[in-house]
Scaffold this active site. Structure first.
Site, PDB file in Angstrom:
ATOM      1  CG  ASN A 162      -1.919  -1.124   1.164  1.00  0.00           C
ATOM      2  OD1 ASN A 162      -2.904  -1.024   0.435  1.00  0.00           O
ATOM      3  ND2 ASN A 162      -1.646  -2.217   1.869  1.00  0.00           N
ATOM      4  CD  GLU A 163       4.673   1.680  -2.746  1.00  0.00           C
ATOM      5  OE1 GLU A 163       4.966   2.339  -1.720  1.00  0.00           O
ATOM      6  OE2 GLU A 163       5.499   0.935  -3.305  1.00  0.00           O
ATOM      7  N   PRO A 164       2.075   5.256  -0.791  1.00  0.00           N
ATOM      8  CG  PRO A 164       3.817   6.754  -0.424  1.00  0.00           C
ATOM      9  CD  PRO A 164       3.538   5.355  -0.871  1.00  0.00           C
ATOM     10  CB  SER A 166      -2.893   3.094   0.272  1.00  0.00           C
ATOM     11  OG  SER A 166      -2.049   2.624  -0.745  1.00  0.00           O
ATOM     12  CB  THR A 181       8.640   0.533  -3.654  1.00  0.00           C
ATOM     13  OG1 THR A 181       8.038   1.310  -2.631  1.00  0.00           O
ATOM     14  CG2 THR A 181       8.441  -0.943  -3.381  1.00  0.00           C
TER      15      THR A 181
END
Ligand code: F6R
Length: 639
Positions: A162-164, A166, A181
């Site tokens: 869950n990247e920024p 999310s 990432t």
């Protein structure tokens, strides 16, 4: 040992956070919780549902669980597992797929039933992904929900993938991976271009539904994002901060990962502290940075407005403290990293005698040496010290196949020109091996060896720029590195023995090393552990009593000014020479996130930024202005 905290010092923390002296100690406690759950559920005739993570972080936990299975009879027969995520576009056979990771790191070694192991499927056609994500959520519900969820954290603040951006309500879905990432994964995938762009991940909401959550983090690279998650606001810019919402979530982290928490970094802001000399230095240098004033311009109000009034009461006036700290910082600066012969050394970081010194630089992989301390190395040599650079591992895993292809072509051309049947035969063998293993297969020994040799040639040409002859370079090729891939390395006494032999032969007066505070599975951290063991085994040797150990920070990082015990300034010319030396490591230009590229993806620019930043920090304290500085911290073996 778990550090106890008091409510005053943790007042800024919104998630219970336990700090451990080592990752292994933290994992013991979490393994206990997992065992208790499994046993309680077994007694009740029910399954225990575990949410599992991949990556470097949980590897030690899985090793501990495997140990308990083998030695203490812990059974996973009643466990159902759900993994957090999987790269999209990889089959389960791909060496970097999380399916394969789970088999290699846990499933193959315990009795968790194949039908009870659940992972998102990264190999599905795109049109089937949505339905399979829904089915995944449904399967978790049907199993009764997750009892214990294990999490790592990415430098972007991601949990799962869950990247920024999310939301806390997000559910299992396909996402686009953040560029940071992907850069962090570049080394595992042998180049950023091979890292998948998408992944399937449980959502933040899915994770928050777990009954209990343990987030694990090791090493200084995670320190900043840990502090943001624990102390910062809940924000989708740092998805892990949403864990603040969870009623039973604990962060279990090591000291390096805790180093940016206020209670560790600026303890005077959250309670009373014991004003040891180190603490005073840390606080006053911080105050100078915070107020943007040189040390000698700090006034009483600066101290009292920033939580340091008691320091003045205890230790004297601002005027006295300023001068004392100015002198302390000033005395760290030296152009003589091997000590200055015949000089008064009462305020110098290194002793004047003996001179010249036998200086041993331990470089976990080729390039760490010049990248982190090329300028200092050059000085040591120019000042006639007896310098040896030992490359602990061959570094062969970090050489892309494309580089090997170039060398094979050269071998073929040469072989044909010289009509050398043997050479041609060998080059063709290598060519075939490379083709057969495919992009991600394990390198056969011959290819691996060739990659190691390529790195040797790069080390030699960079050493030449520092006027270090080949006879001063030692390639130890520690055995642990020659089998398996990153994360699977397990050094043993063979590695320690090789280093002990080198130490005995050289009997150094000073050792330059790195790896303290890194992710414990990283190559520098493993090398540092080997050094510790080798030094422990050498305790009775006379040379060790007279040996200073200097720590350099790993590539892409630098000590903070208050941590630096020796600062070696570099002139513009020396600095340029060092950068040229780094360029000799051509195969590394796109490799590790911390080596080749900075956060904007600019090749090599990090290398020059870091030493310049240290020089600026010294300048801002009100000390002399240099082009660049390499910093070292003295390491006390008995600490
Ligand atoms: C892996 C996962 C990720 C990792 C994170 C840290 O299943 O969900 O969130 O936990 O990227 O990775 P490492 O542990 O390799 O530093």
């Amino acid at each position: 040992m778990r550090q106890t905290s008091n409510p005053e010092s943790t007042q800024r923390e919104h998630i219970p956070t336990d700090i451990f002296a080592s990752a292994d100690q933290a994992c013991t406690g979490i393994a206990d919780a997992i065992c208790e759950l499994i046993t309680a559920r077994k007694t009740a005739g029910k399954p225990a549902v575990l949410g599992l993570a991949t990556g470097s972080t949980p590897v030690r936990l899985y090793r501990e669980l495997i140990r308990r299975h083998r030695e203490e009879g812990l059974s996973f027969a009643n466990v159902i597992s759900f993994n957090l995520d999987e790269y999209y576009g990889l089959t389960g056979e791909h060496p970097e797929s999380y399916r394969r990771f789970m088999r290699e790191q846990l499933f193959d070694w315990v009795d968790l039933r194949p039908e009870n192991r659940n992972l998102p499927d990264g190999a599905l056609p795109r049109e089937d992904v949505l339905a399979s994500c829904r089915a995944y959520e449904e399967a978790i519900r049907e199993a009764g929900g997750i009892d214990i969820q294990i999490l790592g954290i990415g430098r972007t603040g991601h949990i799962g993938f869950n990247e920024p951006g999310s939301s806390p309500e997000s559910r299992t879905r396909i996402i686009t991976l953040d560029s940071l990432t992907r850069r962090d994964a570049a080394r595992d995938f042998l180049g950023e271009e091979n890292v998948p762009r998408h992944a399937i991940t449980m959502g933040v909401g899915t994770i928050l539904d777990a009954r209990k959550i343990f987030l694990l983090a090791w090493g200084e690279a995670k320190a900043e994002v840990i502090a943001q998650s624990v102390e910062g606001p809940q924000t989708d810019a740092i998805p892990a901060s949403f864990l603040q919402k969870h009623p039973d979530c604990v962060f279990c982290i090591d000291e390096a990962a805790a180093s940016h928490l206020t209670r560790v970094r600026h303890p005077w802001l959250v309670g009373t502290v014991e004003w040891s000399p180190e603490m005073i230095r840390k606080a006053v240098l911080w105050l100078s940075r915070k107020t943007k004033k040189p040390l000698l311009k700090l006034i009483e109000e600066d101290y009292s407005e920033n939580g340091m009034a008691d320091l003045l009461t205890e230790k004297g006036s601002a005027y006295e403290l300023n001068i004392k700290m100015f002198n302390t910082a000033q005395h760290t600066i030296t152009g003589w990293p091997g000590g200055k012969p015949d000089a008064d050394d009462s305020h110098r970081p290194e002793r004047a005698n003996p001179f010249p010194k036998r200086s041993l630089l331990l470089s976990p992989e080729p390039l760490d040496d010049i990248y982190c301390m090329g300028g200092t190395l050059h000085r040591l040599v120019n000042q006639n010290n007896d310098v040896t650079v030992a490359y602990l591992t061959s570094g062969n895993l970090a050489v892309p196949d494309s580089e090997v292809r170039r060398v094979i072509e050269l071998m073929l051309e040469l072989g044909e020109e010289r009509e050398s049947v043997d050479d041609l035969k060998f080059a063709r063998l290598l060519e075939r091996q490379l083709r057969e293993k495919g992009d991600f297969g394990d390198d056969p020994p011959e290819v691996r060896r060739l990659k190691g040799l390529i790195r040797r040639t790069e080390s030699r040409s960079s050493a030449r720029l520092l006027e270090i002859g080949s006879d001063r370079l030692r390639f130890l090729d520690l055995p642990f590195y020659e089998h398996g891939r990153y994360r699977t390395f397990q050094p043993d006494e063979k590695d320690t023995k090789r280093l002990i032999e080198l130490l005995r032969e050289i009997r150094p007066h000073q050792i330059f090393a790195t790896g303290l505070g890194n992710d414990p599975l990283s190559v520098p951290a493993l090398c540092f552990e080997i050094l510790r063991n080798a030094l422990a085994a050498s305790q009775s040797e006379a040379w060790l009593k007279d040996c200073y150990i200097w720590l350099y920070r790993g590539p892409g990082m630098e000590w903070e000014t208050h941590e630096i015990d020796m600062a070696v300034p570099l002139s513009p010319d020396e600095f340029e020479n060092k950068i040229q030396g780094i360029y000799q490591h051509q195969t590394q230009r796109n490799q590790s996130p911390n080596l080749g590229k900075d956060d904007n993806g600019n090749t090599w620019s990090l290398a020059s930024k870091i030493n310049r930043a240290t020089a600026s920090s010294y300048d801002e304290l009100g000390l002399a202005e240099y082009e660049a500085i390499e910093g070292f911290r003295r390491f006390d073996l008995n600490r």
